[in-house]
Design a protein around this motif. Structure first.
Motif, PDB file in Angstrom:
ATOM      1  N   LEU A 113     -44.435  87.506 114.315  1.00  0.00           N
ATOM      2  CA  LEU A 113     -44.270  86.105 113.903  1.00  0.00           C
ATOM      3  C   LEU A 113     -45.532  85.295 114.202  1.00  0.00           C
ATOM      4  O   LEU A 113     -45.963  84.483 113.376  1.00  0.00           O
ATOM      5  CB  LEU A 113     -43.055  85.480 114.594  1.00  0.00           C
ATOM      6  N   ALA A 114     -46.138  85.526 115.349  1.00  0.00           N
ATOM      7  CA  ALA A 114     -47.368  84.818 115.719  1.00  0.00           C
ATOM      8  C   ALA A 114     -48.499  85.151 114.748  1.00  0.00           C
ATOM      9  O   ALA A 114     -49.256  84.256 114.341  1.00  0.00           O
ATOM     10  CB  ALA A 114     -47.763  85.160 117.150  1.00  0.00           C
ATOM     11  N   ARG A 115     -48.606  86.435 114.373  1.00  0.00           N
ATOM     12  CA  ARG A 115     -49.637  86.827 113.407  1.00  0.00           C
ATOM     13  C   ARG A 115     -49.433  86.158 112.060  1.00  0.00           C
ATOM     14  O   ARG A 115     -50.389  85.884 111.348  1.00  0.00           O
ATOM     15  CB  ARG A 115     -49.669  88.349 113.231  1.00  0.00           C
ATOM     16  N   LYS A 116     -48.173  85.886 111.713  1.00  0.00           N
ATOM     17  CA  LYS A 116     -47.844  85.207 110.455  1.00  0.00           C
ATOM     18  C   LYS A 116     -47.917  83.689 110.610  1.00  0.00           C
ATOM     19  O   LYS A 116     -47.502  82.950 109.732  1.00  0.00           O
ATOM     20  CB  LYS A 116     -46.454  85.618 109.977  1.00  0.00           C
ATOM     21  N   LYS A 117     -48.393  83.239 111.791  1.00  0.00           N
ATOM     22  CA  LYS A 117     -48.541  81.810 112.103  1.00  0.00           C
ATOM     23  C   LYS A 117     -47.198  81.064 112.090  1.00  0.00           C
ATOM     24  O   LYS A 117     -47.112  79.915 111.672  1.00  0.00           O
ATOM     25  CB  LYS A 117     -49.546  81.145 111.164  1.00  0.00           C
ATOM     26  N   ILE A 118     -46.146  81.748 112.556  1.00  0.00           N
ATOM     27  CA  ILE A 118     -44.817  81.149 112.673  1.00  0.00           C
ATOM     28  C   ILE A 118     -44.573  80.887 114.154  1.00  0.00           C
ATOM     29  O   ILE A 118     -44.614  81.819 114.964  1.00  0.00           O
ATOM     30  CB  ILE A 118     -43.727  82.076 112.089  1.00  0.00           C
ATOM     31  N   GLU A 119     -44.357  79.614 114.493  1.00  0.00           N
ATOM     32  CA  GLU A 119     -44.140  79.252 115.892  1.00  0.00           C
ATOM     33  C   GLU A 119     -42.884  79.943 116.415  1.00  0.00           C
ATOM     34  O   GLU A 119     -41.823  79.894 115.787  1.00  0.00           O
ATOM     35  CB  GLU A 119     -43.996  77.734 116.028  1.00  0.00           C
ATOM     36  N   ASN A 120     -43.028  80.601 117.566  1.00  0.00           N
ATOM     37  CA  ASN A 120     -41.889  81.308 118.143  1.00  0.00           C
ATOM     38  C   ASN A 120     -41.987  81.275 119.655  1.00  0.00           C
ATOM     39  O   ASN A 120     -43.022  80.928 120.220  1.00  0.00           O
ATOM     40  CB  ASN A 120     -41.824  82.747 117.624  1.00  0.00           C
ATOM     41  N   TYR A 121     -40.895  81.651 120.286  1.00  0.00           N
ATOM     42  CA  TYR A 121     -40.858  81.696 121.738  1.00  0.00           C
ATOM     43  C   TYR A 121     -39.956  82.845 122.163  1.00  0.00           C
ATOM     44  O   TYR A 121     -38.780  82.888 121.820  1.00  0.00           O
ATOM     45  CB  TYR A 121     -40.339  80.368 122.293  1.00  0.00           C
ATOM     46  N   CYS A 122     -40.551  83.780 122.878  1.00  0.00           N
ATOM     47  CA  CYS A 122     -39.806  84.894 123.467  1.00  0.00           C
ATOM     48  C   CYS A 122     -39.869  84.680 124.978  1.00  0.00           C
ATOM     49  O   CYS A 122     -40.884  84.981 125.610  1.00  0.00           O
ATOM     50  CB  CYS A 122     -40.445  86.234 123.081  1.00  0.00           C
ATOM     51  N   PRO A 123     -38.821  84.092 125.576  1.00  0.00           N
ATOM     52  CA  PRO A 123     -38.859  83.809 127.013  1.00  0.00           C
ATOM     53  C   PRO A 123     -39.023  85.097 127.822  1.00  0.00           C
ATOM     54  O   PRO A 123     -38.237  86.024 127.680  1.00  0.00           O
ATOM     55  CB  PRO A 123     -37.495  83.173 127.295  1.00  0.00           C
TER      56      PRO A 123
END
Length: 180
Positions: free
Chosen positions: A27-37
């Motif tokens: 997701l980060a590589r696709k520039k989609i903001e995400n959060y994996c705690p």
């Protein structure tokens, strides 16, 4: 003609087992903001100790996006589906994501317990990373306060000084004293 800005919202994604970090990376590589705690956990072997970063929520990653992009995100490798509530992808409040981030910054070896949401005493945290957050108390014993994240259905458990909690309402089912 005015165009409305569509505010991105946080959603919970269900991932394949042990794919949380990989999905977050994609997701980060696709520039989609995400959060994996990620939880700092100390593992002890016979010859050494090591601190590992493990996903706090197994098989979950949070993504901040608009409703329009949900179908494309669902197609990312490793994602099973969104978490649904009332037949729609569940929206997670910004405050809850911030609470998780603050909680993990202040505490190590956090563990989760699945819990049904009930009517309990309501408290406000007055000190620390959870300051000003309100929650339902399940139990108070020694220094442990159990805090519920209602839209996620989990409790995060950590050692919190009793002096850091202010009672707002004690009309709940559990009438435990803070002086135990």
């Amino acid at each position: 003609m005015e165009t409305k800005l569509i505010e991105p919202k946080w959603y919970a994604l269900c991932t394949r087992p042990r794919r949380e970090k990989k999905v977050a990376e994609i997701l980060a590589r696709k520039k989609i903001e995400n959060y994996c705690p990620l939880n700092k956990v100390v593992h002890q072997w016979s010859d050494r100790k090591k601190v590992l970063l493990e996903p706090l929520f197994t098989s979950y990653v949070f993504v901040r996006t608009t409703e329009k992009l949900l179908p494309d995100i669902r197609k990312v490798n490793g994602i099973i589906n969104f978490v649904y509530w009332l037949s729609k992808p569940a929206i997670i409040r910004n405050e809850e994501i911030d609470c998780i981030k603050n909680f993990l910054n202040e505490h190590n070896n956090v563990h989760l317990e699945k819990t049904p949401i009930g009517i309990n005493d309501i408290v406000r945290v007055t000190k620390g990373a959870l300051m000003e957050y309100e929650g339902n108390v399940i139990a108070v014993k020694n220094k442990t306060v159990k805090i519920i994240l209602p839209s996620l259905g989990y409790m995060m458990i950590a050692e919190v000084e009793k002096t850091s909690v202010k009672l707002i309402s004690n009309e709940g089912l559990y009438q435990e004293s803070f002086t135990n």
